[in-house]
Design a protein around this motif. Structure first.
Motif, PDB file in Angstrom:
ATOM      1  N   PRO A 119       0.797  -1.408  -0.069  1.00 36.06           N
ATOM      2  CA  PRO A 119       0.115   0.068   0.020  1.00 36.06           C
ATOM      3  C   PRO A 119       0.977   1.199  -0.067  1.00 36.06           C
ATOM      4  CG  PRO A 119      -0.802  -1.438   1.680  1.00 36.06           C
ATOM      5  CD  PRO A 119       0.367  -2.213   1.029  1.00 36.06           C
ATOM      6  N   TRP A 120       1.978   1.427   0.737  1.00 37.41           N
ATOM      7  CA  TRP A 120       2.866   2.551   0.906  1.00 37.41           C
ATOM      8  C   TRP A 120       3.382   2.901  -0.638  1.00 37.41           C
ATOM      9  CZ3 TRP A 120       3.249  -1.537   4.061  1.00 37.41           C
ATOM     10  CH2 TRP A 120       4.239  -2.458   3.828  1.00 37.41           C
ATOM     11  N   HIS A 121       3.633   1.779  -1.261  1.00 37.14           N
ATOM     12  CA  HIS A 121       4.338   1.927  -2.746  1.00 37.14           C
ATOM     13  C   HIS A 121       3.025   2.568  -3.513  1.00 37.14           C
ATOM     14  CE1 HIS A 121       7.312  -1.342  -2.156  1.00 37.14           C
ATOM     15  NE2 HIS A 121       7.776  -0.257  -1.485  1.00 37.14           N
ATOM     16  N   THR A 122       1.820   2.220  -3.440  1.00 40.91           N
ATOM     17  CA  THR A 122       0.714   2.737  -4.089  1.00 40.91           C
ATOM     18  C   THR A 122       0.480   4.297  -3.978  1.00 40.91           C
ATOM     19  OG1 THR A 122      -0.573   0.673  -4.219  1.00 40.91           O
ATOM     20  CG2 THR A 122      -1.508   2.626  -4.621  1.00 40.91           C
ATOM     21  N   LEU A 123       0.586   4.593  -2.575  1.00 40.05           N
ATOM     22  CA  LEU A 123       0.419   6.156  -2.020  1.00 40.05           C
ATOM     23  C   LEU A 123       1.565   6.843  -2.489  1.00 40.05           C
ATOM     24  CD1 LEU A 123      -1.032   5.322   1.657  1.00 40.05           C
ATOM     25  CD2 LEU A 123      -2.358   6.006  -0.504  1.00 40.05           C
ATOM     26  N   SER A 124       2.653   6.330  -2.479  1.00 42.78           N
ATOM     27  CA  SER A 124       4.036   6.933  -2.905  1.00 42.78           C
ATOM     28  C   SER A 124       3.744   7.386  -4.575  1.00 42.78           C
ATOM     29  CB  SER A 124       4.977   5.998  -2.555  1.00 42.78           C
ATOM     30  OG  SER A 124       6.394   6.761  -3.076  1.00 42.78           O
ATOM     31  N   LEU A 143     -11.740  -5.433  11.785  1.00 37.86           N
ATOM     32  CA  LEU A 143     -10.842  -6.175  10.934  1.00 37.86           C
ATOM     33  C   LEU A 143     -11.173  -5.939   9.579  1.00 37.86           C
ATOM     34  CD1 LEU A 143      -8.118  -7.856  11.195  1.00 37.86           C
ATOM     35  CD2 LEU A 143      -9.555  -9.847  11.353  1.00 37.86           C
ATOM     36  N   TYR A 144     -12.371  -6.258   9.096  1.00 39.94           N
ATOM     37  CA  TYR A 144     -12.867  -6.169   7.607  1.00 39.94           C
ATOM     38  C   TYR A 144     -12.399  -4.920   7.105  1.00 39.94           C
ATOM     39  CZ  TYR A 144     -15.812  -6.410   3.742  1.00 39.94           C
ATOM     40  OH  TYR A 144     -16.468  -6.224   2.479  1.00 39.94           O
ATOM     41  N   LEU A 145     -12.578  -3.765   7.858  1.00 30.98           N
ATOM     42  CA  LEU A 145     -12.482  -2.456   7.548  1.00 30.98           C
ATOM     43  C   LEU A 145     -11.114  -2.236   7.211  1.00 30.98           C
ATOM     44  CD1 LEU A 145     -13.152   0.687   6.967  1.00 30.98           C
ATOM     45  CD2 LEU A 145     -13.575   0.896   9.378  1.00 30.98           C
ATOM     46  N   TRP A 146     -10.037  -2.631   8.283  1.00 29.04           N
ATOM     47  CA  TRP A 146      -8.595  -2.466   7.956  1.00 29.04           C
ATOM     48  C   TRP A 146      -8.266  -3.361   6.757  1.00 29.04           C
ATOM     49  CZ3 TRP A 146      -5.225   0.984   9.529  1.00 29.04           C
ATOM     50  CH2 TRP A 146      -5.540   1.682  10.531  1.00 29.04           C
ATOM     51  N   PHE A 147      -8.690  -4.566   6.606  1.00 26.47           N
ATOM     52  CA  PHE A 147      -8.364  -5.505   5.672  1.00 26.47           C
ATOM     53  C   PHE A 147      -8.677  -4.871   4.100  1.00 26.47           C
ATOM     54  CE2 PHE A 147      -7.597  -9.936   7.518  1.00 26.47           C
ATOM     55  CZ  PHE A 147      -6.389  -9.418   8.208  1.00 26.47           C
ATOM     56  N   SER A 148     -10.042  -4.095   4.226  1.00 21.88           N
ATOM     57  CA  SER A 148     -10.562  -3.653   2.910  1.00 21.88           C
ATOM     58  C   SER A 148      -9.692  -2.463   2.545  1.00 21.88           C
ATOM     59  CB  SER A 148     -11.970  -3.124   3.161  1.00 21.88           C
ATOM     60  OG  SER A 148     -12.970  -4.421   3.367  1.00 21.88           O
ATOM     61  N   LEU A 149      -9.322  -1.425   3.617  1.00 22.26           N
ATOM     62  CA  LEU A 149      -8.353  -0.607   3.424  1.00 22.26           C
ATOM     63  C   LEU A 149      -7.047  -0.921   2.609  1.00 22.26           C
ATOM     64  CD1 LEU A 149      -7.731   2.533   3.709  1.00 22.26           C
ATOM     65  CD2 LEU A 149      -6.906   1.866   6.193  1.00 22.26           C
ATOM     66  N   LEU A 150      -6.508  -1.870   3.069  1.00 21.11           N
ATOM     67  CA  LEU A 150      -5.129  -2.366   2.722  1.00 21.11           C
ATOM     68  C   LEU A 150      -5.411  -3.147   1.440  1.00 21.11           C
ATOM     69  CD1 LEU A 150      -3.662  -4.145   6.116  1.00 21.11           C
ATOM     70  CD2 LEU A 150      -3.037  -1.722   5.000  1.00 21.11           C
ATOM     71  N   PHE A 151      -6.500  -3.883   1.109  1.00 16.90           N
ATOM     72  CA  PHE A 151      -6.720  -4.422  -0.094  1.00 16.90           C
ATOM     73  C   PHE A 151      -6.756  -3.364  -1.168  1.00 16.90           C
ATOM     74  CE2 PHE A 151      -9.443  -6.283  -3.306  1.00 16.90           C
ATOM     75  CZ  PHE A 151      -8.590  -7.458  -3.690  1.00 16.90           C
ATOM     76  N   LEU A 152      -7.523  -2.583  -0.882  1.00 13.90           N
ATOM     77  CA  LEU A 152      -8.024  -1.548  -2.094  1.00 13.90           C
ATOM     78  C   LEU A 152      -6.799  -0.772  -2.360  1.00 13.90           C
ATOM     79  CD1 LEU A 152     -11.734  -0.719  -0.923  1.00 13.90           C
ATOM     80  CD2 LEU A 152     -11.006  -2.106  -2.716  1.00 13.90           C
ATOM     81  N   SER A 153      -5.892  -0.582  -1.411  1.00 15.53           N
ATOM     82  CA  SER A 153      -4.724   0.470  -1.638  1.00 15.53           C
ATOM     83  C   SER A 153      -3.418  -0.433  -2.265  1.00 15.53           C
ATOM     84  CB  SER A 153      -4.555   1.267  -0.295  1.00 15.53           C
ATOM     85  OG  SER A 153      -4.281   0.610   0.660  1.00 15.53           O
ATOM     86  N   SER A 154      -3.630  -1.611  -2.669  1.00 12.51           N
ATOM     87  CA  SER A 154      -2.475  -2.432  -3.034  1.00 12.51           C
ATOM     88  C   SER A 154      -2.451  -2.869  -4.445  1.00 12.51           C
ATOM     89  CB  SER A 154      -2.541  -3.775  -2.049  1.00 12.51           C
ATOM     90  OG  SER A 154      -2.415  -3.394  -0.720  1.00 12.51           O
ATOM     91  N   TRP A 155      -3.187  -1.886  -5.295  1.00 15.94           N
ATOM     92  CA  TRP A 155      -3.046  -2.270  -6.638  1.00 15.94           C
ATOM     93  C   TRP A 155      -2.383  -1.305  -7.439  1.00 15.94           C
ATOM     94  CZ3 TRP A 155      -4.578  -7.226  -8.451  1.00 15.94           C
ATOM     95  CH2 TRP A 155      -5.202  -7.851  -7.716  1.00 15.94           C
TER      96      TRP A 155
END
Length: 401
Positions: A286-291, A333-345
């Motif tokens: 995710p941090w690579h996506t944001l960067s 946990l579902y909210l955090w996992f969704s956040l990580l999943f959606l920002s990992s593409w």
């Protein structure tokens, strides 16, 4: 006819009329009227070179500019990805290596479109396939609202449940829930899975979660939150784990089955990932996506929405942090996992739409909204204005999410 319907309507529970039917009907009518008026009062420049609409003959044709006259209520909810779902429902999957292809879309929603179209015995035109999709989406939206209310009243007041439904229905991208998109189906399956999990009916919950995995890839992050709920109900005592824990296998099995189908049809196990690259998506931290997004974001315009996407991702992040204090562990946990999943593409291009199906977001906002009238009023005004703007943009082939 009215005399027959009235007694049936009175038998509907008050909460269902107040918190589901009335806000559903009011918001959907509002979206239709806004888009219809915009069709006739002003036309926006089309930002998609292959824009199409259903014409008088009932089939799609490339258009520039668009017209609001033929089938306006079908066309306004049949843009962008609707064309892919239409293609799958009519002709099945196709794949061209290196090009956007229908294999990027999961099968359950277009299968239901084809099934409804077949059952209704309607003409084989694009119009009727799209009508079937819109019908499915809105039925699923009502089902999702029903389960959302039920799941919330387990832990929260009826006021929180009512506001959560309302906040979902006026969210800026809410029109996707009534469009030829899989969002409503996915949301209905996710909410029903969590409801049956909360009521200790695990076989049903895992079957519904498996169906969600045939609807959206995001369903894969449901497994651990549901398993956390399973363990919490057993006080994290291993001795209380029963044979029904095996039902969790259904969730990855459904995804594997779809991957196997694509392999048998196209000869590659990685089709589901390869096709994402044609849209510029690839798995990364995710941090690579944001960067990357922060380094390449342009000023907000009709062609560049990076800052808007970041805003909607930030909304998820804020809700995730606040949710640590307000939500049941499985929802958090579902909210955090969704956040990580959606920002990992590698990109955030559809985040405003993806927010819709992360239901704990709306629980957090509803809790805050019941404690702060200022927040409640500000959210309703801001979200409603943005929803009106976004349906105009979307219905006239401008990218929203």
């Amino acid at each position: 006819m009215t005399e027959r319907i009235a007694p049936l309507y009175k038998q509907v529970p008050n909460w269902f009329r107040r918190d589901v039917i009335i806000p559903f009907a009011a918001t959907r009518l509002g979206l239709c009227l806004v888009a219809l008026v915009a069709f006739h009062l002003f036309r926006l420049p089309i930002t998609f070179p292959q824009a199409w609409q259903v014409e008088a003959d009932g089939n799609q044709h490339l258009v520039t500019p668009i017209s609001g006259d033929p089938h306006p209520f079908v066309n306004m909810f049949s843009r962008w990805d609707a064309g892919w779902y239409l293609e799958i429902a009519k002709s099945g999957y196709s794949y061209r290596p290196g090009y956007p292809s229908s294999t990027a879309f999961f099968p359950l929603y277009p299968l239901l479109i084809r099934a409804i179209h077949t059952v209704l015995h309607v003409p084989p035109t694009d119009y009727w396939f799209l009508v079937s999709g819109i019908l499915i989406s809105n039925i699923c939206l009502i089902a999702a609202l029903n389960y959302f209310h039920k799941i919330l009243t387990i832990d929260f007041s009826k006021k929180v449940a009512s506001r959560a439904n309302l906040y979902l229905l006026v969210f800026p991208t809410t029109f996707f829930l009534s469009s030829v998109y899989a969002e409503s189906l996915f949301l209905a399956l996710v909410l029903s899975a969590f409801f049956y999990a909360r009521t200790n009916r695990w076989i049903v919950a895992c079957i519904l979660a498996a169906l969600a995995a045939l609807c959206r890839s995001q369903a894969i992050v449901m497994g651990l939150p549901l398993f956390l709920e399973y363990l919490q109900q057993r006080n994290f005592n291993v001795r209380q784990i029963k044979w029904n824990v095996l039902a969790f296998v259904f969730i990855p099995a459904a995804l594997i089955a779809f991957v196997f189908y694509l392999y048998t049809k196209f000869g590659s196990w990685s089709v589901i990932f390869e096709v994402q690259r044609a849209w510029g998506r690839r798995l990364m931290w995710p941090w690579h996506t944001l960067s990357w997004v922060l380094g390449h974001a342009s000023a907000l315009s009709a062609d560049h929405h990076e800052w808007l996407d970041l805003g909607f991702l930030g909304l998820l992040l804020i809700a995730a942090v606040v949710g640590l204090y307000l939500l049941r562990p499985c929802y958090s946990l579902y909210l955090w996992f969704s956040l990580l999943f959606l920002s990992s593409w590698g990109m955030l291009g559809s985040i405003p739409r993806f927010d819709l199906v992360v239901f704990p977001l709306f629980i957090v906002m509803a809790i805050v909204g019941t404690r702060s009238y200022a927040f409640h009023l500000a959210y309703l005004i801001t979200a409603t204005v943005m929803a009106a703007l976004f349906i105009i943009l979307h219905s006239q082939w401008n990218w929203v999410a």
